[in-house]
Scaffold this motif. Structure first.
Motif, PDB file in Angstrom:
ATOM      1  N   SER A 113      40.992  42.632  57.606  1.00 10.78           N
ATOM      2  CA  SER A 113      42.287  42.485  58.288  1.00 10.78           C
ATOM      3  C   SER A 113      43.316  41.713  57.458  1.00 10.78           C
ATOM      4  O   SER A 113      44.522  41.816  57.699  1.00 10.78           O
ATOM      5  N   THR A 114      42.869  40.926  56.459  1.00  3.62           N
ATOM      6  CA  THR A 114      43.794  40.093  55.676  1.00  3.62           C
ATOM      7  C   THR A 114      43.893  40.535  54.223  1.00  3.62           C
ATOM      8  O   THR A 114      44.991  40.645  53.668  1.00  3.62           O
ATOM      9  N   PHE A 115      42.745  40.772  53.604  1.00  3.43           N
ATOM     10  CA  PHE A 115      42.709  41.018  52.167  1.00  3.43           C
ATOM     11  C   PHE A 115      42.370  42.478  51.845  1.00  3.43           C
ATOM     12  O   PHE A 115      41.642  43.148  52.587  1.00  3.43           O
ATOM     13  N   LYS A 116      42.903  42.909  50.715  1.00  6.57           N
ATOM     14  CA  LYS A 116      42.553  44.202  50.161  1.00  6.57           C
ATOM     15  C   LYS A 116      42.102  43.984  48.720  1.00  6.57           C
ATOM     16  O   LYS A 116      42.724  43.233  47.968  1.00  6.57           O
ATOM     17  N   ARG A 117      41.018  44.637  48.349  1.00  2.98           N
ATOM     18  CA  ARG A 117      40.479  44.436  47.013  1.00  2.98           C
ATOM     19  C   ARG A 117      41.162  45.367  46.014  1.00  2.98           C
ATOM     20  O   ARG A 117      41.392  46.542  46.293  1.00  2.98           O
ATOM     21  N   PRO A 145      27.143  38.598  45.108  1.00  4.11           N
ATOM     22  CA  PRO A 145      28.595  38.340  45.136  1.00  4.11           C
ATOM     23  C   PRO A 145      29.322  39.137  44.050  1.00  4.11           C
ATOM     24  O   PRO A 145      28.908  39.144  42.888  1.00  4.11           O
ATOM     25  N   GLY A 146      30.363  39.831  44.471  1.00  8.13           N
ATOM     26  CA  GLY A 146      31.162  40.600  43.517  1.00  8.13           C
ATOM     27  C   GLY A 146      30.826  42.076  43.448  1.00  8.13           C
ATOM     28  O   GLY A 146      31.525  42.830  42.767  1.00  8.13           O
ATOM     29  N   LEU A 167      37.801  33.965  52.083  1.00  4.39           N
ATOM     30  CA  LEU A 167      36.658  34.721  52.594  1.00  4.39           C
ATOM     31  C   LEU A 167      35.380  33.895  52.675  1.00  4.39           C
ATOM     32  O   LEU A 167      34.461  34.234  53.429  1.00  4.39           O
ATOM     33  N   ASP A 168      35.328  32.799  51.927  1.00  4.07           N
ATOM     34  CA  ASP A 168      34.133  31.952  51.984  1.00  4.07           C
ATOM     35  C   ASP A 168      34.333  30.734  52.881  1.00  4.07           C
ATOM     36  O   ASP A 168      33.562  29.769  52.836  1.00  4.07           O
ATOM     37  N   GLY A 169      35.387  30.757  53.729  1.00  4.89           N
ATOM     38  CA  GLY A 169      35.556  29.724  54.749  1.00  4.89           C
ATOM     39  C   GLY A 169      36.385  28.530  54.342  1.00  4.89           C
ATOM     40  O   GLY A 169      36.568  27.595  55.133  1.00  4.89           O
ATOM     41  N   ARG A 170      36.928  28.498  53.144  1.00  4.17           N
ATOM     42  CA  ARG A 170      37.773  27.397  52.720  1.00  4.17           C
ATOM     43  C   ARG A 170      39.222  27.630  53.162  1.00  4.17           C
ATOM     44  O   ARG A 170      39.583  28.739  53.543  1.00  4.17           O
ATOM     45  N   LYS A 226      33.810  40.205  53.141  1.00  4.58           N
ATOM     46  CA  LYS A 226      33.227  38.867  53.083  1.00  4.58           C
ATOM     47  C   LYS A 226      31.809  38.922  52.514  1.00  4.58           C
ATOM     48  O   LYS A 226      31.412  38.071  51.706  1.00  4.58           O
ATOM     49  N   ASP A 227      31.014  39.923  52.942  1.00  5.42           N
ATOM     50  CA  ASP A 227      29.658  40.080  52.405  1.00  5.42           C
ATOM     51  C   ASP A 227      29.692  40.288  50.896  1.00  5.42           C
ATOM     52  O   ASP A 227      28.851  39.764  50.161  1.00  5.42           O
ATOM     53  N   LEU A 228      30.668  41.058  50.424  1.00  5.54           N
ATOM     54  CA  LEU A 228      30.780  41.332  48.995  1.00  5.54           C
ATOM     55  C   LEU A 228      31.319  40.120  48.232  1.00  5.54           C
ATOM     56  O   LEU A 228      31.099  40.003  47.026  1.00  5.54           O
ATOM     57  N   TYR A 229      32.000  39.232  48.935  1.00  6.09           N
ATOM     58  CA  TYR A 229      32.530  38.021  48.306  1.00  6.09           C
ATOM     59  C   TYR A 229      31.444  36.949  48.182  1.00  6.09           C
ATOM     60  O   TYR A 229      31.251  36.341  47.130  1.00  6.09           O
TER      61      TYR A 229
END
Length: 370
Positions: free
Chosen positions: A276-280, A242-243, A307-310, A205-208
């Motif tokens: 827990s949900t996403f893998k990059r 971000p990114g 990851l940004d709450g949407r 999330k921090d990296l997003y």
């Protein structure tokens, strides 16, 4: 007098215990054999032993008194009767292996073996690595004091000459000189590490979204004039864009240790923690989604929390989903740091959960339909 211990340490004869400690630290760091190579290593080994021996003698009141009065030879081998006086034990021409002090006092201390011709032993220098570790691993900067019957212990386990743990540190089994070298200890000849690397774990999330992180670091600074090793703490702020990817490095120039060869850079290595949900996958995000057999056959509508709450929804009413099918949602992956405003894709891998049991009626109906 033999060796001039005061000159070896670079102190005068009125040097205090604090003066001796400062001088020893400075000289021992400069001449430790682990920080020299090739032909220089032999010279460093010799110098290191001399420095350790000088410090052990001068930092002990009893040894220092004997050395000041009678010299190195007497300290190590005993005082001949001629030096002790005509009334000394052993008769004319017999060596006297005690150490006479004032007012009839006799100094003596034991060594690994008795000296021939008498019951008193002479001084045998301790393992220089023991002294080095005792001084530098003692947080209070305590002196390694060699007294009657051997060395004064500080409560830590100590390595002995010939032991495979000779270089082992007192508080955790780590090679102290290796630590010192990897942290950037320099000897003035250009072999100081230019940087020290620290790892900063961050969430996906921090990296997003981007984030600001603070990291407390401890700096070690060697005072050239005194040889004193001082420490200070500093807070470094890392602004994550971000990114950014795992493995990204952030450099803080001149904020590391300064152990005699200029300050190091601190390099912060970004390390992505598992989500827990996403893998990059490069600029894409990958996730798994499970469907029931009914959803796989008849369609589905599912929410996904980004990851940004949407919350976004994906829907399928037209096609059958087979196990292992992949769906790509454009523009819902990771931000691309070098191209602001653009993102990778979200990739969804589907699995289908089959029922564990069907009734006869259900089976009949399925047969009619399929």
């Amino acid at each position: 007098m033999g060796k001039d211990y005061y000159s070896i340490l670079g102190v005068d004869k009125s040097a205090s215990e604090d003066d001796l400690k400062k001088a020893y630290r400075k000289m021992a760091l400069k001449w430790h054999p682990d920080r020299h190579k090739g032909s220089d290593k032999d010279l460093a080994d010799s110098k290191f032993k001399e420095i350790s021996e000088a410090f052990e003698v001068l930092s002990d009141k009893q040894k220092r008194t004997i050395y000041d009065q009678y010299g190195e030879e007497a300290l190590k081998n005993g005082i001949p009767q001629s030096s002790a006086g005509p009334g000394g034990p052993g008769g004319s021409g017999t060596p006297f292996f005690g150490f006479p002090g004032g007012s009839g006092t006799t100094f003596s201390f034991s060594s690994s073996g008795g000296m021939p011709g008498g019951s008193f032993g002479g001084f045998t220098p301790s393992n220089p690595e023991d002294i080095f570790q005792q001084i530098f691993m003692d947080g209070a900067g305590g002196i390694f004091m060699g007294g009657a019957g051997g060395s004064k212990k500080s409560g830590r386990s100590r390595a002995h000459p010939g032991s495979s743990h000779m270089h082992q540190s007192m508080n955790g089994g780590t090679d102290f000189m290796s630590q010192f070298s990897s942290a950037g200890a320099g000897n003035g000849s250009g072999n100081q590490s230019k940087e020290i690397e620290k790892t900063l774990p961050v969430t996906l999330k921090d990296l997003y979204t981007g984030a600001s992180k603070k990291l407390k670091v401890t700096r070690r600074i060697m005072e050239n004039s005194s040889g004193q090793l001082n420490t200070s703490e500093k807070i470094l702020q890392i602004d994550i864009k971000p990114g950014w990817k795992s493995g990204t490095k952030v450099r803080f120039s001149g904020e590391g240790d300064n152990l005699g060869n200029g300050p190091q850079d601190i390099v912060i290595l970004i390390n992505e923690k598992p989500d827990s949900t996403f893998k990059r996958s490069n600029n894409d995000l990958v996730m798994n989604m499970e469907l029931s057999l009914l959803e796989a056959l008849t369609g589905y509508k599912k929410p996904i929390h980004t990851l940004d709450g949407r919350t976004i929804e994906i829907e399928n009413k037209s096609s059958i989903v087979h196990p292992g099918k992949e769906v790509r949602v454009a523009g819902e992956g990771m931000p691309i740091s070098k191209t602001p405003g653009k993102k990778g894709d979200l990739i969804i891998n589907f699995s289908v959960k089959f029922p564990t049991y069907l009734t006869d009626i259900q089976k009949t109906k399925l047969k009619e339909i399929l």
